[in-house]
Design an enzyme around this catalytic site. Structure first.
Site, PDB file in Angstrom:
ATOM      1  N   HIS A  17       3.300  50.585  36.281  1.00  0.00           N
ATOM      2  CA  HIS A  17       3.974  49.827  35.221  1.00  0.00           C
ATOM      3  C   HIS A  17       3.020  48.759  34.656  1.00  0.00           C
ATOM      4  CE1 HIS A  17       7.960  50.672  37.525  1.00  0.00           C
ATOM      5  NE2 HIS A  17       7.959  51.440  36.454  1.00  0.00           N
ATOM      6  N   LYS A  41      21.257  54.463  39.000  1.00  0.00           N
ATOM      7  CA  LYS A  41      20.390  54.007  40.087  1.00  0.00           C
ATOM      8  C   LYS A  41      21.038  52.839  40.821  1.00  0.00           C
ATOM      9  CE  LYS A  41      15.926  55.304  37.985  1.00  0.00           C
ATOM     10  NZ  LYS A  41      14.667  54.805  37.400  1.00  0.00           N
TER      11      LYS A  41
HETATM   12  P1  ADP Z   1      10.490  54.553  37.866  1.00  0.00           P
HETATM   13  O1  ADP Z   1      10.597  55.981  37.424  1.00  0.00           O
HETATM   14  O2  ADP Z   1       9.241  54.274  38.615  1.00  0.00           O
HETATM   15  O3  ADP Z   1      11.741  54.013  38.526  1.00  0.00           O
HETATM   16  P2  ADP Z   1      11.150  52.976  35.505  1.00  0.00           P
HETATM   17  O4  ADP Z   1      12.471  53.514  35.209  1.00  0.00           O
HETATM   18  O5  ADP Z   1      11.090  51.539  35.885  1.00  0.00           O
HETATM   19  O6  ADP Z   1      10.293  53.748  36.574  1.00  0.00           O
HETATM   20  O7  ADP Z   1      10.172  53.300  34.314  1.00  0.00           O
HETATM   21  C1  ADP Z   1       9.923  52.493  33.200  1.00  0.00           C
HETATM   22  C2  ADP Z   1       8.856  53.154  32.351  1.00  0.00           C
HETATM   23  O8  ADP Z   1       7.611  53.119  33.035  1.00  0.00           O
HETATM   24  C3  ADP Z   1       9.109  54.631  32.021  1.00  0.00           C
HETATM   25  O9  ADP Z   1       8.635  54.865  30.704  1.00  0.00           O
HETATM   26  C4  ADP Z   1       8.245  55.352  33.023  1.00  0.00           C
HETATM   27  O10 ADP Z   1       7.869  56.628  32.558  1.00  0.00           O
HETATM   28  C5  ADP Z   1       7.054  54.421  33.097  1.00  0.00           C
HETATM   29  N1  ADP Z   1       6.328  54.544  34.346  1.00  0.00           N
HETATM   30  C6  ADP Z   1       6.818  54.453  35.607  1.00  0.00           C
HETATM   31  N2  ADP Z   1       5.845  54.622  36.525  1.00  0.00           N
HETATM   32  C7  ADP Z   1       4.692  54.820  35.820  1.00  0.00           C
HETATM   33  C8  ADP Z   1       3.337  55.088  36.188  1.00  0.00           C
HETATM   34  N3  ADP Z   1       2.976  55.208  37.458  1.00  0.00           N
HETATM   35  N4  ADP Z   1       2.422  55.236  35.202  1.00  0.00           N
HETATM   36  C9  ADP Z   1       2.804  55.158  33.913  1.00  0.00           C
HETATM   37  N5  ADP Z   1       4.059  54.935  33.486  1.00  0.00           N
HETATM   38  C10 ADP Z   1       4.992  54.761  34.419  1.00  0.00           C
END
Ligand code: ADP
Length: 166
Positions: A17, A41
């Site tokens: 992130h 979630k």
């Molecule tokens: P997670 O799937 O880890 O619970 P979130 O729902 O918080 O993640 O995701 C928020 C955004 O960050 C989404 O667009 C997701 O695709 C992106 N994201 C999550 N992990 C990564 C990563 N390792 N690299 C790039 N983008 C990511």
């Protein structure tokens, strides 16, 4: 001024992130990281705790601000005067879902577009849920989580395990 929104659950914020946040902050004038509620979630951290953790790990990036919302993302973007949502795209799994969300958000708010930044190769398979699974074992988390939040994360995992063993 181009304002972008980076939404997610961030439970907790990972190095993947943070990598997207830094890259998006280089592209846009202002980046609002918004912690959203995801009904599907069951979060480990409260919305406010997640906001605080992201604030801590982004304190060195001047054009990043952190907020939370329980509403519809398309409405939130309109209120903030933003026409761009930033999303990270990992290998395979993210595409279908993100494509659908982008179309729906554009339908609700036609001024709103979604831009995808591809995950860096070292974070391609990293997700908050993977980190939570690893936490049950004694694994070095420094490749997965920003250093500043590792103690708090470990503390929460320990508390949850103690609760579960009672
Ligand atoms: P997670 O799937 O880890 O619970 P979130 O729902 O918080 O993640 O995701 C928020 C955004 O960050 C989404 O667009 C997701 O695709 C992106 N994201 C999550 N992990 C990564 C990563 N390792 N690299 C790039 N983008 C990511």
């Amino acid at each position: 001024m181009k304002i972008a929104i980076y939404p997610g659950s961030f439970d907790p914020v990972t190095s993947g992130h943070l990598n997207i946040i830094r890259r998006a902050a280089n592209i846009f004038d202002r980046l609002i990281v918004c912690v959203m509620v995801n009904a599907g979630k069951n979060p480990m951290f409260s919305q406010q705790e997640r906001v605080d953790m992201i604030r801590r790990v982004t304190s060195d990036i001047p054009n990043v601000e952190v907020d939370s919302s329980i509403g519809l993302l398309a409405d939130y973007a309109r209120q903030k005067g933003s026409c761009v949502i930033v999303k990270g795209l990992r290998a395979g799994s993210d595409f279908e879902n993100e494509f659908q969300m982008a179309l729906i958000n554009h339908k609700i708010n036609p001024n709103l577009d979604t831009m995808f930044l591809t995950a860096e190769h070292q974070y391609m398979y990293l997700s908050s849920s993977t980190v939570k699974e690893l936490a049950a074992y004694d694994v070095d988390l420094s490749d997965f989580l920003p250093e500043q939040i590792i103690p708090e994360f470990k503390q929460r995992v320990a508390t949850i395990h103690q609760g579960g063993n009672r």
